[in-house]
Design a protein around this motif. Structure first.
Motif, mmCIF file in Angstrom:
data_model
loop_
_atom_site.group_PDB
_atom_site.id
_atom_site.type_symbol
_atom_site.label_atom_id
_atom_site.label_comp_id
_atom_site.label_asym_id
_atom_site.label_seq_id
_atom_site.Cartn_x
_atom_site.Cartn_y
_atom_site.Cartn_z
ATOM 1 N N ARG A 1 -9.142 -9.748 -15.554
ATOM 2 C CA ARG A 1 -10.391 -9.746 -14.788
ATOM 3 C C ARG A 1 -10.100 -9.648 -13.292
ATOM 4 O O ARG A 1 -10.812 -8.946 -12.550
ATOM 5 N N GLN A 2 -9.066 -10.333 -12.825
ATOM 6 C CA GLN A 2 -8.693 -10.256 -11.414
ATOM 7 C C GLN A 2 -8.325 -8.831 -11.030
ATOM 8 O O GLN A 2 -8.671 -8.358 -9.936
ATOM 9 N N PHE A 3 -7.613 -8.140 -11.939
ATOM 10 C CA PHE A 3 -7.262 -6.741 -11.654
ATOM 11 C C PHE A 3 -8.521 -5.884 -11.574
ATOM 12 O O PHE A 3 -8.659 -5.048 -10.673
ATOM 13 N N GLU A 4 -9.443 -6.098 -12.528
ATOM 14 C CA GLU A 4 -10.679 -5.318 -12.510
ATOM 15 C C GLU A 4 -11.470 -5.590 -11.236
ATOM 16 O O GLU A 4 -12.000 -4.665 -10.609
ATOM 17 N N GLU A 5 -11.550 -6.862 -10.852
ATOM 18 C CA GLU A 5 -12.298 -7.205 -9.642
ATOM 19 C C GLU A 5 -11.652 -6.598 -8.404
ATOM 20 O O GLU A 5 -12.353 -6.177 -7.476
ATOM 21 N N SER A 6 -10.318 -6.561 -8.390
ATOM 22 C CA SER A 6 -9.649 -5.935 -7.246
ATOM 23 C C SER A 6 -9.955 -4.442 -7.200
ATOM 24 O O SER A 6 -10.156 -3.872 -6.118
ATOM 25 N N CYS A 7 -10.015 -3.803 -8.393
ATOM 26 C CA CYS A 7 -10.376 -2.382 -8.438
ATOM 27 C C CYS A 7 -11.820 -2.166 -7.974
ATOM 28 O O CYS A 7 -12.103 -1.230 -7.220
ATOM 29 N N LEU A 8 -12.724 -3.047 -8.438
ATOM 30 C CA LEU A 8 -14.117 -2.943 -8.014
ATOM 31 C C LEU A 8 -14.255 -3.167 -6.522
ATOM 32 O O LEU A 8 -15.051 -2.493 -5.840
ATOM 33 N N HIS A 9 -13.473 -4.121 -6.004
ATOM 34 C CA HIS A 9 -13.494 -4.385 -4.565
ATOM 35 C C HIS A 9 -13.001 -3.168 -3.791
ATOM 36 O O HIS A 9 -13.599 -2.779 -2.765
ATOM 37 N N ARG B 1 -13.096 -0.109 -4.864
ATOM 38 C CA ARG B 1 -14.129 0.918 -4.996
ATOM 39 C C ARG B 1 -15.226 0.723 -3.957
ATOM 40 O O ARG B 1 -15.672 1.681 -3.307
ATOM 41 N N ASP B 2 -15.661 -0.540 -3.808
ATOM 42 C CA ASP B 2 -16.708 -0.822 -2.826
ATOM 43 C C ASP B 2 -16.227 -0.522 -1.411
ATOM 44 O O ASP B 2 -16.967 0.028 -0.592
ATOM 45 N N ARG B 3 -14.968 -0.902 -1.145
ATOM 46 C CA ARG B 3 -14.408 -0.630 0.181
ATOM 47 C C ARG B 3 -14.326 0.871 0.436
ATOM 48 O O ARG B 3 -14.620 1.356 1.532
ATOM 49 N N LEU B 4 -13.910 1.615 -0.611
ATOM 50 C CA LEU B 4 -13.819 3.066 -0.477
ATOM 51 C C LEU B 4 -15.198 3.674 -0.230
ATOM 52 O O LEU B 4 -15.350 4.584 0.603
ATOM 53 N N SER B 5 -16.212 3.162 -0.945
ATOM 54 C CA SER B 5 -17.568 3.666 -0.761
ATOM 55 C C SER B 5 -18.058 3.408 0.660
ATOM 56 O O SER B 5 -18.624 4.297 1.307
ATOM 57 N N VAL B 6 -17.821 2.187 1.137
ATOM 58 C CA VAL B 6 -18.227 1.844 2.504
ATOM 59 C C VAL B 6 -17.468 2.696 3.514
ATOM 60 O O VAL B 6 -18.053 3.230 4.469
ATOM 61 N N ALA B 7 -16.142 2.842 3.280
ATOM 62 C CA ALA B 7 -15.329 3.634 4.204
ATOM 63 C C ALA B 7 -15.787 5.089 4.222
ATOM 64 O O ALA B 7 -15.833 5.730 5.286
#
Length: 402
Positions: free
Chosen positions: A296-304, A306-312
């Protein structure tokens, strides 16, 4: 010497023992054996044994053996012992007992157990466990070593995969530990899938440590790139975990080439396997929960990310749009100035061209000398008596040169 009756001998022994030990209690160190426990009736029969500890591990000589009993009024001492130590009252435990000595002409010599000292058993178990750890550090310094008071092993230093999905499971077939682990893993709320290969074997009792190590060897030579090895068992008494406190288990676990996660079902104590494996949790259920949380930590890091990439990306597009607007405005300004300057320059050139127009030049009093429509610019090209034309602003005059 005249023979005596058996009863006379028995009564004499009873009197002698009563005189020596009557109304007295003594502390005795012994090993339990041949236990017949009747909890529903509130009494227990057993044999106390002393063995020669200097002999070989496979054939220790028995130095003494006496029958003993715990009667109803002292039966609570068993529950108190088990509660204090986490060790089930079973055979082959070294114990410190407060006993009274009695002799019955019919039933013979028997010790009555009045109290069991849990601290002695705990200390003895800890001494045995520490001796194993000391031997491992001494004999395998490349696999086990002490650092700042903590045991560090080669297995603990293995890199942990970002996702633990391909697993090798060591458990007893059909056991509660096996069932709890598989249920927690398959019913996870995240919908994660795991590939689990089962290496089922006994995990407690005589020879269990060898069975577990044999399964670890099978895993090692399987050729499968497992992310982790999971060893689980359900709850039980401390003695049931003896296989996890052996030298063989410690040596095998410490040097194993795949991260080992232990969830061997005990809340009270930490086994040698717990100390030396890559990660230890208390129960099989928590072992499954650990894997789920890790992934789950790995998935959350990927989601994080993804969100950072979207914002960037949005910020980059916004910045690019602003830069484009700025550059467009600059280009518009530059082009405006450029065309304005070009217009001014063209206007100046137009004025100059108008000034240089021959018709305008003739109007200013100048004239053109022509020969057959061709303008003459040098005197030396004119022949005497030649007919020439003079172009003036208001017409042409024909003349003859001298």
């Amino acid at each position: 010497m005249s023979p005596i009756r058996l009863s006379d001998l028995a009564f004499t022994l009873e009197a002698v023992i009563d005189e020596a030990f009557g109304q007295k209690a003594v502390w005795v160190i012994a090993e339990t054996s041949d236990i017949k426990n009747y909890p529903d009736r509130g009494y227990c029969f057993l044999t106390l044994v002393e063995r020669d500890t200097t002999g070989s591990s496979t054939g220790k000589e028995t130095l003494a053996k006496l029958d003993a009993a715990i009667w109803r009024k002292h039966y609570h001492t068993i529950r108190e012992f088990e509660s204090a130590t986490g060790v089930g009252f079973a055979r082959n435990i070294q114990v410190l007992l407060l006993v009274s000595v009695g002799f019955n002409p019919v039933y013979g010599l028997r010790l009555e157990i009045l109290k069991i000292d849990p601290s002695y058993t705990l200390g003895n178990l800890e001494r045995e466990r520490q001796a194993v750890l000391d031997a491992l550090v001494l004999n395998h310094p490349d696999l086990v070593w002490l650092e700042a008071g903590q045991y560090i092993t080669a297995n603990q230093l293995l890199p942990r995969p970002a996702v633990m999905q391909r697993l090798a499971l060591i458990a007893a077939p059909g056991s509660d530990g096996w069932r709890d682990f598989r249920h927690e893993l398959t019913q996870n709320p995240f919908g994660y899938n795991f590939l689990v290969d089962e290496y089922l074997t006994q995990v407690q009792g005589k020879g269990a440590e060898k069975s577990i190590c044999d399964q670890l060897e099978r895993i090692r030579t399987s050729g499968v790139a497992y992310d982790a090895v999971i060893i689980v068992r359900g709850g039980g008494s401390q003695l049931d975990f003896g296989s996890f406190d052996t030298y063989l288990m410690g040596e095998t676990v410490a040097g194993f080439g795949i991260p080992i996660l232990a969830g061997i079902g005990h809340e009270r104590n930490v086994s040698i396997t717990d100390l030396l494996c890559h990660e230890s949790v208390k129960t099989p259920t928590k072992a499954a929960a650990f894997l789920l949380e890790h992934n789950r930590q790995f998935e959350e890091s990927c989601l994080h990310l993804r969100d950072r990439l979207s914002v960037a990306a949005r910020e980059a597009l916004q910045t690019a749009r602003e830069q484009l607007d700025t550059e467009t405005e600059r280009l518009r300004f530059v082009m405006h100035n450029y065309f304005r300057d070009c217009h001014t320059d063209l206007a100046k050139k137009a004025v100059t061209i108008r000034h240089l127009d021959p018709a305008n030049v003739l109007r200013r009093g100048y004239a053109l000398i022509l020969r057959n429509g061709h303008i003459l610019t040098q005197r030396s090209t004119i022949q005497s008596g030649e007919t020439l034309q003079i172009q003036m602003a208001d017409g042409v005059v024909t003349v003859t040169s001298d």
